[in-house]
Motif scaffolding. Structure first.
Motif, mmCIF file in Angstrom:
data_model
loop_
_atom_site.group_PDB
_atom_site.id
_atom_site.type_symbol
_atom_site.label_atom_id
_atom_site.label_comp_id
_atom_site.label_asym_id
_atom_site.label_seq_id
_atom_site.Cartn_x
_atom_site.Cartn_y
_atom_site.Cartn_z
ATOM 1 N N ALA A 116 30.078 35.968 24.482
ATOM 2 C CA ALA A 116 31.048 36.894 23.895
ATOM 3 C C ALA A 116 30.891 38.289 24.483
ATOM 4 O O ALA A 116 31.872 38.976 24.785
ATOM 5 N N ALA A 117 29.634 38.715 24.668
ATOM 6 C CA ALA A 117 29.378 40.044 25.236
ATOM 7 C C ALA A 117 29.868 40.123 26.675
ATOM 8 O O ALA A 117 30.479 41.118 27.092
ATOM 9 N N LEU A 118 29.624 39.071 27.465
ATOM 10 C CA LEU A 118 30.059 39.058 28.855
ATOM 11 C C LEU A 118 31.585 39.049 28.951
ATOM 12 O O LEU A 118 32.167 39.715 29.813
ATOM 13 N N ALA A 119 32.232 38.302 28.070
ATOM 14 C CA ALA A 119 33.696 38.237 28.083
ATOM 15 C C ALA A 119 34.292 39.600 27.747
ATOM 16 O O ALA A 119 35.301 40.017 28.338
ATOM 17 N N GLN A 120 33.679 40.310 26.804
ATOM 18 C CA GLN A 120 34.178 41.637 26.454
ATOM 19 C C GLN A 120 33.994 42.599 27.620
ATOM 20 O O GLN A 120 34.874 43.417 27.909
ATOM 21 N N ARG A 123 36.764 42.002 30.127
ATOM 22 C CA ARG A 123 38.058 42.567 29.702
ATOM 23 C C ARG A 123 38.066 44.081 29.906
ATOM 24 O O ARG A 123 39.085 44.663 30.316
ATOM 25 N N GLU A 124 36.941 44.730 29.601
ATOM 26 C CA GLU A 124 36.869 46.180 29.784
ATOM 27 C C GLU A 124 36.973 46.547 31.258
ATOM 28 O O GLU A 124 37.620 47.531 31.621
ATOM 29 N N PHE A 125 36.350 45.737 32.119
ATOM 30 C CA PHE A 125 36.420 46.000 33.561
ATOM 31 C C PHE A 125 37.854 45.835 34.066
ATOM 32 O O PHE A 125 38.333 46.634 34.873
ATOM 33 N N ILE A 126 38.539 44.797 33.593
ATOM 34 C CA ILE A 126 39.928 44.568 33.994
ATOM 35 C C ILE A 126 40.791 45.759 33.592
ATOM 36 O O ILE A 126 41.663 46.197 34.345
ATOM 37 N N SER A 127 40.547 46.302 32.397
ATOM 38 C CA SER A 127 41.307 47.455 31.929
ATOM 39 C C SER A 127 41.093 48.653 32.851
ATOM 40 O O SER A 127 42.043 49.345 33.232
ATOM 41 N N LYS A 128 39.831 48.898 33.209
ATOM 42 C CA LYS A 128 39.527 50.029 34.104
ATOM 43 C C LYS A 128 40.130 49.803 35.480
ATOM 44 O O LYS A 128 40.643 50.728 36.109
ATOM 45 N N HIS A 164 41.128 40.660 40.601
ATOM 46 C CA HIS A 164 39.805 40.598 39.973
ATOM 47 C C HIS A 164 39.423 39.162 39.635
ATOM 48 O O HIS A 164 38.297 38.723 39.897
ATOM 49 N N ARG A 165 40.367 38.420 39.074
ATOM 50 C CA ARG A 165 40.078 37.041 38.680
ATOM 51 C C ARG A 165 39.792 36.175 39.908
ATOM 52 O O ARG A 165 38.916 35.310 39.890
ATOM 53 N N ALA A 166 40.557 36.420 40.984
ATOM 54 C CA ALA A 166 40.357 35.663 42.217
ATOM 55 C C ALA A 166 38.953 35.902 42.766
ATOM 56 O O ALA A 166 38.253 34.966 43.164
ATOM 57 N N ASN A 167 38.519 37.172 42.787
ATOM 58 C CA ASN A 167 37.177 37.506 43.259
ATOM 59 C C ASN A 167 36.105 36.851 42.405
ATOM 60 O O ASN A 167 35.050 36.434 42.893
#
Length: 217
Positions: A116-120, A123-128, A164-167
């Motif tokens: 859960a922590a890694l998933a959050q 998501r925060e990285f994707i936002s940035k 990001h997802r591809a990488n």
């Protein structure tokens, strides 16, 4: 073994179409059929609300029934409970609540907390990354105003998320393909592992091929 099943979709459209619920129901049934010898489902609850919202009436009912009946609360994926690690941690700390995630049948509470922590964090990285992409677009002279602004923002955000997802997932795809797995077999393995596409959906041969093409030199 008694189970209380909880499902969640974010939009009314997903709830009415059954698309999001069908996938969750499939994963839950796979778990029950393959990892449980004898079981009964004593309740099923569904919320149609964002994962960012903690106040969910059906989840409250599901938790109450599970604790009252000494049953296990069963969800298809961890983010169906919440996208907030703090909320998930609170549930895990409840000694009177047993929790299982269908897509991670062997995971214990500690492993679920880490996931859960890694998933959050992701998501925060994707936002940035999305904000950075919009800033770069503006520097290139892209006009972000009115209706055009909304369109450009969506396009840039989609591209940033896809990149990001591809990488993130390409090394796994590369490894599977090196073993001789077909595009379809690779997609099935990614789905089995619970890894979502950039849009939060399931993998198909075409989406695996798209990632390979995106990462091609």
């Amino acid at each position: 073994m008694k189970y209380v099943v909880y499902q969640r979709v974010s939009t009314k459209g997903q709830g009415e179409s059954g698309l999001g619920l069908d996938a969750q129901e499939r994963d839950i049934q796979l778990y029950l059929d393959n990892y449980v010898n004898d079981y009964s489902v004593i309740g099923r609850f569904t919320d149609i609300v964002s994962g960012k919202v903690n106040d969910r009436p059906e989840l409250t009912k599901a938790i109450a029934l599970a604790k009252e009946s000494k049953a296990t609360l069963l969800v298809s994926k961890l983010d169906r409970l919440s996208r907030k690690v703090s909320f998930i941690a609170t549930l895990m700390d409840d000694k009177n609540l047993d929790l299982k995630v269908a897509q991670m049948p062997h995971a214990d509470m500690f492993q679920l907390h880490i996931y859960a922590a890694l998933a959050q964090q992701e998501r925060e990285f994707i936002s940035k990354r999305t904000k950075a992409a919009l800033k770069e677009a503006k520097a290139r002279g892209v006009i972000l105003g009115g209706l055009r602004r909304g369109t450009e923002q969506r396009n840039e955000a989609t591209k940033a998320q896809a990149d990001h997802r591809a990488n993130h997932v390409f090394p796994m795809i590369e490894a599977f393909r090196a073993k001789g797995m077909t595009l379809k077999e690779t997609a099935q393995e990614l789905n089995r592992l619970g890894i979502e596409t950039a849009r939060g959906g399931n993998w198909y041969a075409s989406t695996v091929r798209n990632v390979e093409q995106r990462m091609a030199p």
